[in-house]
Design an enzyme around this catalytic site. Structure first.
Site, PDB file in Angstrom:
ATOM      1  N   GLU A 116      -9.623  -5.051   0.631  1.00 12.89           N
ATOM      2  CA  GLU A 116      -8.636  -4.784   1.682  1.00 12.89           C
ATOM      3  C   GLU A 116      -9.243  -5.028   3.067  1.00 12.89           C
ATOM      4  O   GLU A 116      -8.561  -5.483   3.981  1.00 12.89           O
ATOM      5  CB  GLU A 116      -8.125  -3.351   1.567  1.00 12.89           C
ATOM      6  CG  GLU A 116      -6.923  -3.093   2.468  1.00 12.89           C
ATOM      7  CD  GLU A 116      -6.250  -1.776   2.149  1.00 12.89           C
ATOM      8  OE1 GLU A 116      -6.959  -0.809   1.817  1.00 12.89           O
ATOM      9  OE2 GLU A 116      -5.019  -1.712   2.246  1.00 12.89           O
ATOM     10  N   TYR A 135      -7.824  -0.137  11.049  1.00 13.49           N
ATOM     11  CA  TYR A 135      -8.976  -0.215  10.152  1.00 13.49           C
ATOM     12  C   TYR A 135     -10.143   0.658  10.611  1.00 13.49           C
ATOM     13  O   TYR A 135     -11.268   0.527  10.130  1.00 13.49           O
ATOM     14  CB  TYR A 135      -9.351  -1.684   9.891  1.00 13.49           C
ATOM     15  CG  TYR A 135      -8.455  -2.244   8.785  1.00 13.49           C
ATOM     16  CD1 TYR A 135      -7.078  -2.030   8.849  1.00 13.49           C
ATOM     17  CD2 TYR A 135      -8.954  -2.902   7.683  1.00 13.49           C
ATOM     18  CE1 TYR A 135      -6.238  -2.473   7.836  1.00 13.49           C
ATOM     19  CE2 TYR A 135      -8.114  -3.355   6.668  1.00 13.49           C
ATOM     20  CZ  TYR A 135      -6.767  -3.127   6.749  1.00 13.49           C
ATOM     21  OH  TYR A 135      -5.937  -3.551   5.742  1.00 13.49           O
ATOM     22  N   THR A 174       0.821  -1.205   0.000  1.00 13.06           N
ATOM     23  CA  THR A 174       0.000   0.000   0.000  1.00 13.06           C
ATOM     24  C   THR A 174       0.857   1.258   0.000  1.00 13.06           C
ATOM     25  O   THR A 174       1.746   1.405   0.837  1.00 13.06           O
ATOM     26  CB  THR A 174      -0.899  -0.013   1.259  1.00 13.06           C
ATOM     27  OG1 THR A 174      -1.780  -1.117   1.152  1.00 13.06           O
ATOM     28  CG2 THR A 174      -1.687   1.263   1.407  1.00 13.06           C
TER      29      THR A 174
END
Ligand SMILES: Cc1cc2nc3c(=O)[nH]c(=O)nc-3n(C[C@H](O)[C@H](O)[C@H](O)COP(=O)(O)OP(=O)(O)OC[C@H]3O[C@@H](n4cnc5c(N)ncnc54)[C@H](O)[C@@H]3O)c2cc1C
Ligand code: SF4
Length: 481
Positions: free
Chosen positions: A444, A294, A189
């Site tokens: 993801e 997240y 990423t």
């Protein structure tokens, strides 16, 4: 702290070897496919200079006492951990995509703990080296790519049994002044938006795998490193200029395959070398931090829920009971995710190195929910959006003198809302649930920071079953058997 403009300039000075669509990219920063992802990272610099976000976006370095961007900070308290979760949600909402800078932050924090622990056992000097490196990162406000995932070849075999020894990154030569490494890291990423790349092993290892037990940092343009850009669904729409077909006009993410073709690493940048017994700890600690990160999906969820509400309004159905209920359900799921990342931060603890770590069980529970809830939120957004989201003609057809009048007439919802606005909001929902941003919001969410099974394994290790059984027995009068 760098401004967004200074960050962009600093990237222009890098000499990266980047390939995309079969060609070498000479100007990475201005490439129309890559540029939106650079814009997203630039937002992490930009918000740090805005007074209303200063508290969340900045911190005080425990090394220098200087004000630094939180993305380079080592968490010094539970408050720091909570602010990290809030920062993730804020940036997800501001960009509507993956803003890439968290993987490096999580790597720095994990290494601050594990280098200390290795030194305590083996009398090595990794922590001293690491802190020197950290000061460099903080003083220059660098973006770091956190590189954990190896290609892994046959998943049923450990690194040393692979038919191709390079399926896991490993040391191929030891020199007086450093080591030479070979291998690759997949799915990286923000790789070409980073100043530095910090490598860690990807799975727990045993003695036979000791050449693979290596962690180090390199400038992203070090000799021998090359990047092959991943492509995303609908990516070439970015080549069409600022058309509404892009959905998100400003921001995006990217991933790359990073190849290490016999790259030299000086000793002062090596943070683990053959201590295979600490690999599991590094993987576990990094994963827990990254599962907390997240929180970003909550911010993207905010954007998607907002877009669904607007789509229903443009359609004239926002007051229908089932629509209101679906919006409530989307919020319920999204805020449940938020509670998870705040909870694992609030229940954090101090490690022997002084760094604050999240509660590992709760971080895994949170990420496990992330593997599911964004899919349900996306399903509800698509339900509310209607089929036009995927059958709509292009921006060019809207502008065309031959077709524009028909599109304006027949794709209108409520008469007072311009057709173009309706198209824009539907394209954003398409972008997040099917287009370039779905890479970050959906797949993801599934695999990033570890596939669902990785969290179930951690949950099974950390759930305290003895305590639960004891509680049940106590209430029923069962005495020790
Ligand atoms: C968009 C995106 C961004 C990412 N960004 C980064 C990043 O910045 N840095 C980074 O280091 N990584 C990153 N990752 C990698 C991520 O951590 C991996 O995708 C994840 O660990 C899963 O690995 P994999 O993709 O190789 O899947 P696989 O290993 O191929 O897994 C596929 C399936 O096989 C199962 N499986 C795998 N191995 C075994 C086994 N031994 N036994 C039984 N079942 C098994 C898995 O549980 C899963 O169900 C990113 C991933 C994505 C999708
Ligand atoms: S997926 Fe989220 S946590 Fe991972 S780098 Fe992107 S924004 Fe950060």
């Amino acid at each position: 702290m760098l401004t967004a403009a200074q960050y962009e300039e600093s990237l222009r000075r890098l000499n990266l070897t980047v390939y995309m669509f079969g060609k070498r990219i000479e100007n990475v920063v201005d490439d129309p496919i890559i540029r939106p992802s650079m814009n997203a990272v630039a937002k992490t610099y930009d918000l740090a200079h805005q007074p209303e976000h200063e508290d969340i976006m900045t911190a005080t370095s425990h090394l220098t006492g200087n004000k630094i961007n939180r993305f380079t900070h080592i968490h010094q308290s539970i408050e720091d951990l909570v602010k990290k979760s809030k920062m993730g949600r804020l940036l997800g909402r501001e960009t509507g995509c993956c803003f890439q800078r968290c993987v490096g932050m999580d790597t720095l924090n994990a290494l601050s703990i594990v280098t200390f622990n290795i030194d305590r056992k083996y009398g090595t000097e990794y922590n001293k080296r690491f802190l020197k490196y950290l000061e460099y990162v903080q003083n220059n406000d660098l973006t770091c790519d956190g590189a954990m995932t190896d290609p892994k070849g046959d998943r049923g075999l450990p690194p040393h049994e692979q038919s191709d020894a390079d399926q896991y990154l490993h040391v191929v030569e030891e020199k007086k002044d450093g080591i030479v490494v070979r291998g690759a890291k997949v799915h990286q990423t923000g790789a070409v938006n980073s100043h530095e790349i910090i490598v860690m092993p990807t799975i727990s290892m045993r003695e036979d795998d000791r050449d693979y037990a290596v962690s180090f940092a390199l400038p992203s343009d070090a000799e021998g490193i090359l990047y092959i850009m991943g492509r995303q669904s609908c990516d070439t729409r970015k080549l069409e200029g600022q058309t509404i077909d892009r959905g998100n006009l400003l921001f995006g993410g990217h991933e790359a395959l990073v190849v290490f073709d016999d790259v030299f690493v000086p000793w002062e940048r090596v943070f683990m070398y053959r201590e295979y017994d600490f690999v599991g700890q590094l993987v576990e600690i990094f994963a827990a931090y990254h599962r907390q990160s997240y929180a970003c999906k909550v911010g993207v969820g905010d954007v998607l829920i907002g877009a669904a509400q607007i789509a229903s309004d443009y359609n004239g159905v926002s007051k229908a009971y089932h629509i209101k209920d679906k919006i409530v359900e989307m919020n319920h799921l999204n805020e449940t995710l938020y509670t998870g990342c705040i909870a694992c931060a609030s229940e954090g603890h101090r490690e022997p190195s002084g760094t604050y770590n999240v509660d590992v069980l709760l971080a895994n529970v949170h990420k496990h929910n992330v593997t599911r809830f964004p899919y349900e939120i996306a399903r509800l957004a698509q339900d509310i959006a209607g089929g036009l989201m995927v059958t709509m003609p292009s921006d060019a057809d809207l502008r065309s003198p031959e077709t524009g009048k028909w599109i304006n007439k027949y794709l209108r919802g409520r008469s007072e809302i311009p057709t173009e606005n309706r198209m824009r909001i539907l394209r954003l929902i398409e972008n997040i649930t099917l287009g370039t941003a779905a890479v970050g919001y959906l797949t993801e969410s599934m695999h990033g920071a570890g596939s669902p099974q990785a969290q179930r394994i951690m949950i099974s290790r950390r759930m305290n079953m003895q305590e639960k059984e004891r509680a049940a027995k106590k209430l029923t009068g069962i005495v020790d058997e």
